[in-house]
Motif scaffolding. Structure first.
Motif, PDB file in Angstrom:
ATOM      1  N   PRO A 170       0.878  -1.236   0.098  1.00 48.68           N
ATOM      2  CA  PRO A 170      -0.075  -0.080  -0.136  1.00 48.68           C
ATOM      3  C   PRO A 170       0.911   1.337  -0.092  1.00 48.68           C
ATOM      4  N   ARG A 171       0.554   2.185  -0.652  1.00 50.93           N
ATOM      5  CA  ARG A 171       1.078   3.552  -0.885  1.00 50.93           C
ATOM      6  C   ARG A 171       1.748   3.963   0.471  1.00 50.93           C
ATOM      7  N   ASP A 172       1.192   4.079   1.585  1.00 50.27           N
ATOM      8  CA  ASP A 172       1.452   4.741   2.982  1.00 50.27           C
ATOM      9  C   ASP A 172       2.543   3.730   3.431  1.00 50.27           C
ATOM     10  N   GLU A 173       2.394   2.663   3.267  1.00 49.61           N
ATOM     11  CA  GLU A 173       3.565   1.595   4.015  1.00 49.61           C
ATOM     12  C   GLU A 173       4.656   1.571   3.039  1.00 49.61           C
ATOM     13  N   ALA A 174       4.502   1.880   1.838  1.00 47.85           N
ATOM     14  CA  ALA A 174       5.727   2.117   1.028  1.00 47.85           C
ATOM     15  C   ALA A 174       6.538   3.151   1.209  1.00 47.85           C
ATOM     16  N   PHE A 175       5.840   4.348   1.369  1.00 49.97           N
ATOM     17  CA  PHE A 175       6.641   5.443   1.648  1.00 49.97           C
ATOM     18  C   PHE A 175       7.002   5.846   2.984  1.00 49.97           C
ATOM     19  N   ALA A 176       6.766   4.834   3.762  1.00 50.28           N
ATOM     20  CA  ALA A 176       7.150   4.848   5.189  1.00 50.28           C
ATOM     21  C   ALA A 176       8.593   4.066   5.320  1.00 50.28           C
ATOM     22  N   ILE A 177       8.974   3.409   4.067  1.00 47.39           N
ATOM     23  CA  ILE A 177      10.295   2.842   4.099  1.00 47.39           C
ATOM     24  C   ILE A 177      11.343   3.935   4.015  1.00 47.39           C
ATOM     25  N   PRO A 178      12.289   3.899   4.648  1.00 54.04           N
ATOM     26  CA  PRO A 178      13.284   5.153   4.705  1.00 54.04           C
ATOM     27  C   PRO A 178      13.975   5.161   3.390  1.00 54.04           C
ATOM     28  N   ASP A 179      14.110   6.306   2.652  1.00 52.97           N
ATOM     29  CA  ASP A 179      14.738   6.555   1.334  1.00 52.97           C
ATOM     30  C   ASP A 179      14.354   5.716   0.399  1.00 52.97           C
ATOM     31  N   ILE A 180      12.974   5.494   0.219  1.00 56.55           N
ATOM     32  CA  ILE A 180      12.356   4.602  -0.836  1.00 56.55           C
ATOM     33  C   ILE A 180      12.460   5.277  -2.217  1.00 56.55           C
ATOM     34  N   ILE A 181      12.439   6.452  -2.283  1.00 56.12           N
ATOM     35  CA  ILE A 181      12.758   7.235  -3.468  1.00 56.12           C
ATOM     36  C   ILE A 181      14.245   7.536  -3.421  1.00 56.12           C
ATOM     37  N   ARG A 182      14.876   7.014  -4.502  1.00 56.67           N
ATOM     38  CA  ARG A 182      16.316   7.476  -4.714  1.00 56.67           C
ATOM     39  C   ARG A 182      16.465   8.126  -6.219  1.00 56.67           C
ATOM     40  N   THR A 183      15.365   8.767  -6.328  1.00 57.08           N
ATOM     41  CA  THR A 183      15.740   9.926  -7.466  1.00 57.08           C
ATOM     42  C   THR A 183      15.433  11.176  -6.960  1.00 57.08           C
ATOM     43  N   ALA A 184      16.032  12.316  -7.603  1.00 55.27           N
ATOM     44  CA  ALA A 184      16.022  13.496  -6.752  1.00 55.27           C
ATOM     45  C   ALA A 184      14.523  14.041  -6.971  1.00 55.27           C
ATOM     46  N   THR A 185      13.786  13.723  -7.837  1.00 59.53           N
ATOM     47  CA  THR A 185      12.126  13.951  -7.924  1.00 59.53           C
ATOM     48  C   THR A 185      11.445  12.677  -7.874  1.00 59.53           C
ATOM     49  N   ASN A 186      10.543  12.544  -6.881  1.00 56.39           N
ATOM     50  CA  ASN A 186       9.626  11.630  -6.725  1.00 56.39           C
ATOM     51  C   ASN A 186       8.796  11.362  -8.034  1.00 56.39           C
ATOM     52  N   LEU A 187       9.184  10.238  -8.833  1.00 53.19           N
ATOM     53  CA  LEU A 187       8.269   9.884 -10.153  1.00 53.19           C
ATOM     54  C   LEU A 187       7.078   8.907  -9.953  1.00 53.19           C
ATOM     55  N   VAL A 188       6.865   8.447  -8.830  1.00 55.38           N
ATOM     56  CA  VAL A 188       5.641   7.781  -8.576  1.00 55.38           C
ATOM     57  C   VAL A 188       4.391   8.541  -8.557  1.00 55.38           C
ATOM     58  N   GLU A 191      -1.542   9.124  -8.185  1.00 55.27           N
ATOM     59  CA  GLU A 191      -3.053   8.390  -8.055  1.00 55.27           C
ATOM     60  C   GLU A 191      -2.665   6.753  -7.848  1.00 55.27           C
ATOM     61  N   LEU A 192      -1.489   6.544  -7.637  1.00 53.95           N
ATOM     62  CA  LEU A 192      -1.318   5.132  -7.318  1.00 53.95           C
ATOM     63  C   LEU A 192      -1.514   4.775  -5.960  1.00 53.95           C
ATOM     64  N   THR A 193      -2.359   3.618  -5.673  1.00 51.07           N
ATOM     65  CA  THR A 193      -2.899   3.371  -4.432  1.00 51.07           C
ATOM     66  C   THR A 193      -1.814   2.258  -3.561  1.00 51.07           C
ATOM     67  N   GLU A 194      -1.190   1.481  -4.572  1.00 53.60           N
ATOM     68  CA  GLU A 194       0.020   0.411  -4.323  1.00 53.60           C
ATOM     69  C   GLU A 194       1.271   0.792  -5.123  1.00 53.60           C
ATOM     70  N   VAL A 195       2.177   0.579  -4.474  1.00 58.60           N
ATOM     71  CA  VAL A 195       3.575   0.842  -5.135  1.00 58.60           C
ATOM     72  C   VAL A 195       4.333  -0.558  -5.224  1.00 58.60           C
ATOM     73  N   ARG A 196       4.842  -0.782  -6.187  1.00 56.53           N
ATOM     74  CA  ARG A 196       5.795  -2.011  -6.278  1.00 56.53           C
ATOM     75  C   ARG A 196       7.126  -1.715  -6.063  1.00 56.53           C
ATOM     76  N   ILE A 197       7.752  -2.471  -5.004  1.00 55.53           N
ATOM     77  CA  ILE A 197       9.057  -2.284  -4.639  1.00 55.53           C
ATOM     78  C   ILE A 197       9.941  -3.340  -4.883  1.00 55.53           C
TER      79      ILE A 197
END
Length: 243
Positions: A170-188, A191-197
């Motif tokens: 789930p999006r909230d759970e995914a974004f709770a992971i530290p440093d989950i976005i390794r790009t300077a701009t968040n490209l997710v 509208e996505l409610t689920e995030v593939r990790i």
């Protein structure tokens, strides 16, 4: 039937080793071919789309690309026939191309993990082909031995045979992971409610939609071909994957 009513089950998201499968044509016209089940990766995140063939009634239709619209639209070679809607087909990926793209994509994740860990730098861009790739980083200053250090560190991680795990959260759970976005701009997309990790266990965890090998040993040797200064503190690393 309009494209908005069609739904392709994306097999490659569940099984990245799948290369052949049976399917039924849902739609076929001048825009392309839509299947009920497909393992063709449509491209994204810098990874190009798959290529392959559809086999039906003794005929071969070459697939030269994939377009993501309301559904996945397979692009046939312009000299090949189109299977009509309702046709049972056998899909098959170009195995060599897909495997090289998986190795290369996993190699880029490993590279970004190493540069983030060792130089605290985020990715600002990237692209790949089968076996070669580039990745850009925000690196105003680098040591004289930067190229050699990065290459050595990457290949140490390859040799560690770290597992590469894929899961959807789930999006909230995914974004709770530290440093989950390794790009300077968040490209997710918002509208996505689920995030593939994609998780290179113990090294790098990122949001990503592409295909990957099952462990770092399957990447092969990573060679840093060149480090380019792109101005304003940005560095471009060009890499090749070797057997």
């Amino acid at each position: 039937m309009t494209a908005s009513h069609l739904h392709t089950h994306r097999l490659e998201l569940d099984d990245q080793t799948l290369r052949e499968w049976d399917a039924t044509v849902l739609k076929s016209d001048g825009e392309g071919i839509v299947l009920d089940r497909s393992a063709f990766y449509p491209g994204g995140g810098g990874q190009p789309p798959d290529e392959g063939v559809l086999l039906w009634g003794g005929v071969r239709t070459r697939i030269v690309g994939v377009r993501k619209a309301d559904d996945l639209v397979l692009i046939p070679h312009d000299e090949d026939p189109l299977p009509p809607a309702g046709t049972a087909v056998r899909g098959a990926l170009d195995d060599e191309r897909r495997t090289w793209l998986m190795r290369t994509h996993s190699g880029l994740h490993l590279l970004s993990g190493v540069v983030f860990r060792d130089f605290d730098s985020l990715v600002t861009g990237g692209n790949m082909e089968a076996g070669t790739a580039r990745m850009d980083f925000n690196l105003p200053e680098i040591p004289a031995d930067f190229k050699a250090r990065v290459e050595e560190a990457c290949n140490v991680e390859v040799a560690k045979d770290r597992r590469i795990e894929v899961k959807t959260l789930p999006r909230d759970e995914a974004f709770a992971i530290p440093d989950i976005i390794r790009t300077a701009t968040n490209l997710v997309p918002p509208e996505l409610t689920e995030v593939r990790i994609v998780d290179i266990v113990g090294l790098d965890t990122q949001a990503d939609g592409g295909t990957h090998v099952e462990s770092t040993k399957w990447i092969g040797k990573i060679e840093v071909l060149k480090v380019e200064n792109k101005g304003k503190g940005f560095r471009r690393l060009r890499i090749a994957i070797r057997d």
